[in-house]
Design a protein around this motif. Sequence first.
Motif, short mmCIF file in Angstrom:
data_model
loop_
_atom_site.label_atom_id
_atom_site.label_comp_id
_atom_site.label_asym_id
_atom_site.label_seq_id
_atom_site.Cartn_x
_atom_site.Cartn_y
_atom_site.Cartn_z
N ILE A 1 44.08 44.81 42.90
CA ILE A 1 44.27 46.07 42.18
C ILE A 1 45.18 45.86 40.97
O ILE A 1 44.93 46.40 39.89
CB ILE A 1 44.86 47.13 43.12
N TYR A 2 46.22 45.07 41.15
CA TYR A 2 47.13 44.76 40.04
C TYR A 2 46.36 44.09 38.91
O TYR A 2 46.52 44.43 37.74
CB TYR A 2 48.26 43.85 40.53
N ARG A 3 45.50 43.15 39.27
CA ARG A 3 44.70 42.45 38.26
C ARG A 3 43.71 43.40 37.59
O ARG A 3 43.51 43.35 36.38
CB ARG A 3 43.96 41.27 38.90
N PHE A 4 43.11 44.28 38.37
CA PHE A 4 42.19 45.28 37.80
C PHE A 4 42.91 46.12 36.75
O PHE A 4 42.38 46.38 35.67
CB PHE A 4 41.63 46.18 38.90
N ASN A 5 44.12 46.57 37.08
CA ASN A 5 44.89 47.40 36.14
C ASN A 5 45.20 46.64 34.87
O ASN A 5 45.16 47.20 33.77
CB ASN A 5 46.18 47.87 36.81
N GLN A 6 45.52 45.35 35.00
CA GLN A 6 45.80 44.53 33.82
C GLN A 6 44.58 44.45 32.90
O GLN A 6 44.71 44.54 31.67
CB GLN A 6 46.19 43.11 34.24
N ILE A 7 43.42 44.30 33.49
CA ILE A 7 42.19 44.12 32.70
C ILE A 7 41.66 45.45 32.17
O ILE A 7 41.35 45.58 30.98
CB ILE A 7 41.10 43.43 33.56
N ALA A 8 41.59 46.46 33.04
CA ALA A 8 40.95 47.71 32.68
C ALA A 8 41.88 48.71 32.01
O ALA A 8 41.46 49.52 31.19
CB ALA A 8 40.32 48.35 33.91
N GLY A 9 43.17 48.67 32.39
CA GLY A 9 44.11 49.64 31.84
C GLY A 9 43.76 51.07 32.20
O GLY A 9 44.10 52.01 31.48
N ASP A 10 43.08 51.25 33.32
CA ASP A 10 42.63 52.58 33.75
C ASP A 10 43.47 53.01 34.95
O ASP A 10 43.18 52.68 36.10
CB ASP A 10 41.15 52.51 34.13
#
Length: 204
Positions: free
Chosen positions: A21-30
């Motif tokens: 999830i942390y990585r998703f937030n880094q990539i998507a910024g959503d």
Amino acid sequence: MLTTSKFATEHADSYIAPFAIYRFNQIAGDVTKTDALFNGLAPQVKYSQMGMAVAQVITTAKKNALGYVLPDFTQADTSGTPITLSSFRGKFVLIDFWASWCRPCRMENPNVVNVFQKFKDKNFTVLGVSLDRSKPAWIEAINADGLTWTHVSDLQFWNNAAAKQYGIQAIPQNLLLDPTGRIIAKNLRGADLHKKLEELLGEK
């Protein structure tokens, strides 16, 4: 190969999921999607050390996330008059976080001047929030760079209350608000800022 969001959804009881999830937030910024993924985790994973770290990331991100209405704040302008963000409701507002000592900010100022002059008669304005601590230096920079819009500061450097309230940890940064106070864009520079305002307000 599973995407980070899919992994978090399908492995909600895995202690690896918060990392995904942390990585998703880094990539998507959503932050909305990040929050939804986090809320889908098993309780024991949510309250793990990494889970709590991700929760803090989400809390900070929500302070200036796209789609959110920015909470109100009040700071004094150069004459000491209190200025409240909500007094700009009804206009598109670019909140520009800067300082006289910030060289990248000063280099970007001519572009902000350009868009202000181009769109100020089309329901658009700029609100400068300075992270200065010297009032004379702050006012001198405003005059030197020809920044003719409203400026506020509490002269507390990195402890500026508005910057802390909105999770601003580096400058220059800006937030573009719609007339309801909702964040519709962030950190637009140069041609990107011109393009966004032309999309919203039309060419002059």
